[in-house]
Scaffold this active site. Structure first.
Site, PDB file in Angstrom:
ATOM      1  N   ASN A 153       0.811  -1.233   0.000  1.00 19.63           N
ATOM      2  CA  ASN A 153       0.000   0.000   0.000  1.00 19.63           C
ATOM      3  C   ASN A 153       0.838   1.274   0.000  1.00 19.63           C
ATOM      4  O   ASN A 153       0.413   2.291  -0.527  1.00 19.63           O
ATOM      5  CB  ASN A 153      -1.024  -0.008   1.141  1.00 19.63           C
ATOM      6  CG  ASN A 153      -0.391  -0.068   2.506  1.00 19.63           C
ATOM      7  OD1 ASN A 153       0.696  -0.623   2.674  1.00 19.63           O
ATOM      8  ND2 ASN A 153      -1.052   0.488   3.487  1.00 19.63           N
ATOM      9  N   GLU A 251       3.225  -4.727  12.218  1.00 18.56           N
ATOM     10  CA  GLU A 251       2.314  -3.609  11.945  1.00 18.56           C
ATOM     11  C   GLU A 251       1.176  -4.214  11.134  1.00 18.56           C
ATOM     12  O   GLU A 251       1.330  -4.468   9.948  1.00 18.56           O
ATOM     13  CB  GLU A 251       3.086  -2.535  11.166  1.00 18.56           C
ATOM     14  CG  GLU A 251       2.593  -1.142  11.438  1.00 18.56           C
ATOM     15  CD  GLU A 251       1.355  -0.820  10.649  1.00 18.56           C
ATOM     16  OE1 GLU A 251       0.240  -1.103  11.153  1.00 18.56           O
ATOM     17  OE2 GLU A 251       1.485  -0.318   9.535  1.00 18.56           O
ATOM     18  N   CYS A 285      -3.664   1.636   6.538  1.00 19.82           N
ATOM     19  CA  CYS A 285      -4.003   0.958   7.799  1.00 19.82           C
ATOM     20  C   CYS A 285      -4.590   1.916   8.835  1.00 19.82           C
ATOM     21  O   CYS A 285      -5.339   1.491   9.702  1.00 19.82           O
ATOM     22  CB  CYS A 285      -2.796   0.216   8.348  1.00 19.82           C
ATOM     23  SG  CYS A 285      -1.345   1.251   8.481  1.00 19.82           S
ATOM     24  N   GLU A 461       7.093   1.882  15.007  1.00 19.78           N
ATOM     25  CA  GLU A 461       7.969   2.401  13.960  1.00 19.78           C
ATOM     26  C   GLU A 461       8.052   3.908  14.186  1.00 19.78           C
ATOM     27  O   GLU A 461       7.233   4.490  14.887  1.00 19.78           O
ATOM     28  CB  GLU A 461       7.372   2.137  12.570  1.00 19.78           C
ATOM     29  CG  GLU A 461       6.967   0.708  12.352  1.00 19.78           C
ATOM     30  CD  GLU A 461       7.860  -0.031  11.395  1.00 19.78           C
ATOM     31  OE1 GLU A 461       9.027   0.372  11.192  1.00 19.78           O
ATOM     32  OE2 GLU A 461       7.391  -1.035  10.854  1.00 19.78           O
TER      33      GLU A 461
END
Ligand code: ADP
Length: 483
Positions: A153, A251, A285, A461
């Site tokens: 993505n 993630e 997300c 992250e």
């Protein structure tokens, strides 16, 4: 006519083809034509890449941080200097709007700059010992070889986010970008080599995702795997790590709840909602997904978002006036279509969209869709949609709405819109999420930790925390001589 690309593997500083030369097609999701091929590698090539990374680790981890950071800063400058052409590569393979690809590459450059700086100020500490005749030092050291598996993505940003942190920390990397969008990651690999990264520090393999993932998890030289992707694959990696104790950063997505109270400027919130929801065709997300709109303003909000979504120009990501590109693949579009059909069967009211645009004969397009949902247990509401579908429901009691928000197994990004800051703060505290936006749609930034709670993942992250994901701590105890 674009030139067809051939994606080779990067192993030990050389761009190579896999044994037997087996290749996979890469498709432009906007017109379903082949834009190139990539190497179809498996466990054997992954093992070679891990060996190369393990050999390079001693050298790279011992380079002083200023040298390492200078290479990463150079890479950031190279990205900025050629952002136009890089954005075209990303748009061609992912379908996203050119302006979004442009912004993505600039963010990738900023990631390299950020971690190059962070690594320089990442200090250990001296701990006052209870024994006066010794010193205790806590020192940070790079973990070792890191496997990085990323999703399609954000073909540039996702790899850049993990690579930049791992390399700045002094780790070496074996990366597996998504086979759907490999050319952005390959371009990033070329840029790092051009910036002076020594061979073997950064390796790239792609092909049979499961075989490569299994090798990363089983190989004792890999000390950590960082994964961006689906919950299902994340759980497989966790099961595999039970055998090797390989560390994981995961993630895994979310299904962004949004609470909109009755005191807001409905027009402004509706405009922001449409922009945030349909960014990257909803394949984000942290995208807002479950809209809880107060019953007093629900009809007005629905009317406005339907009107705005209905006016969006659907087309190729490279189109000058396109506002919504295609989805990534036929498979992903079918999954979203299935959710929509199920929602309709459960009484959901499609207010706009819900179908493929009839004017576009090729490409994985899906109209921007708004669905009013009453059954808050159904898949469209509880699962991550990852497509251009906004689901709207209503509430009257805020505490009840927060309870419904927290029913989800996901907990990545959440949003609260209200003019009452005390209510906003209280709600933000109660919502189970890794990031909460108060009156804003982008509660993430390179300098802040990014990640989720519950089944949205493990680890963070970005921010300082993002660097620490690739460091381990060692205590060194040093007896002092007596005078
Ligand atoms: P999505 O459904 O969004 O494509 P995936 O989790 O399938 O999400 O993909 C994310 C990344 O994980 C991609 O690079 C993909 O190739 C990789 N992947 C898919 N299956 C596996 C697996 N079994 N082991 C390791 N990586 C995998």
């Amino acid at each position: 006519m674009s030139i067809k690309r051939t994606g080779r593997l990067l192993i030990g500083g050389e761009w190579v083809l896999p044994k037997g030369g087996s290749m996979l097609q890469v498709i432009n999701p906007g017109n379903e034509t082949e834009i190139g091929t990539i190497s179809n590698a498996g466990a054997e090539e992954c093992q070679l890449a891990i060996d190369a990374a393990a050999r390079a680790f001693k050298m790279w981890s011992r380079r002083n941080v200023y040298e390492r950071s200078a290479i990463l800063e150079k890479a950031a400058d190279l990205i900025r200097g050629r952002v136009e052409s890089l954005a075209k590569v990303t748009t061609e393979e992912s379908g996203k709007l050119l302006k979004e690809a442009h912004g993505e590459w600039l963010a990738a450059a900023n990631l390299f700059t950020w971690f190059a700086s962070e690594a320089k100020v990442c200090n250990g500490r001296i701990i006052p010992s209870r024994n006066p005749s010794r010193t205790l030092q806590a020192a940070y050291q790079p973990i070792g070889v890191v496997g990085v598996i990323t999703a399609w993505n954000f073909p540039a940003y996702n790899p850049a986010r993990s690579w930049s942190a791992a390399l700045a920390a002094g780790c070496t990397v074996v990366a597996k970008p998504s086979e759907l969008t490999p050319f952005s990651a390959i371009a990033l690999g070329e840029i790092l080599a051009e910036a002076g990264l020594p061979g073997g520090v950064m390796n790239i393999v792609m092909g049979d995702a499961k075989a490569i993932g299994d090798e990363m998890m089983a190989n004792k030289n890999v000390r950590k795997v960082s994964f961006t992707g689906s919950l299902a694959v994340g759980k497989q990696l966790m099961a595999a790590s039970a055998q090797t104790c390989t560390q994981l950063s995961l993630e895994l997505g979310g299904n962004g709840p949004v609470i909109i109270r009755e005191d807001v400027d409905v027009e402004a919130v509706a405009q922001g909602a449409v922009a945030a929801k349909f960014r990257n065709c909803g394949q984000v997300c942290v995208a807002p997904q479950r809209f809880f709109v107060h019953e007093k303003i629900k009809d007005e909000f629905l009317a406005k978002v339907v009107s705005l979504a209905g006016q969006m120009k659907i087309g190729l990501g490279s189109g000058a006036d396109s506002e919504l590109g295609p989805m990534i693949s036929q498979v992903h579009r079918s999954r979203v279509e299935e959710y929509v059909e199920k929602a309709k069967a459960a009484g959901g009211k499609v207010k706009c969209g819900g179908v493929r645009p009839s004017s576009l004969k090729s490409g994985y397009f899906f109209e921007p869709t708004v669905i009013e949902v009453s059954d808050q247990g159904q898949d469209l509401w509880m699962q991550e949609i990852f497509g251009p579908v906004m689901t709207v429901s209503t509430y009257s009691d805020l505490e009840n709405a927060v309870g419904l928000v927290n029913r989800s197994e996901y907990g990545l990004a959440a949003y609260i819109f209200t003019k009452d800051m005390q209510v906003a703060s209280r709600t933000a505290a109660e919502i189970e999420a890794g990031m909460v936006g108060i009156n804003e749609w982008y509660p993430q930034s390179i300098e802040a930790p990014f990640g989720g709670v519950k089944q949205s993942g493990i680890g963070r992250e970005c921010g300082s925390e993002g660097l620490h994901e690739y460091l381990q701590i060692k205590v060194i105890s040093n007896p002092l001589p007596t005078f």
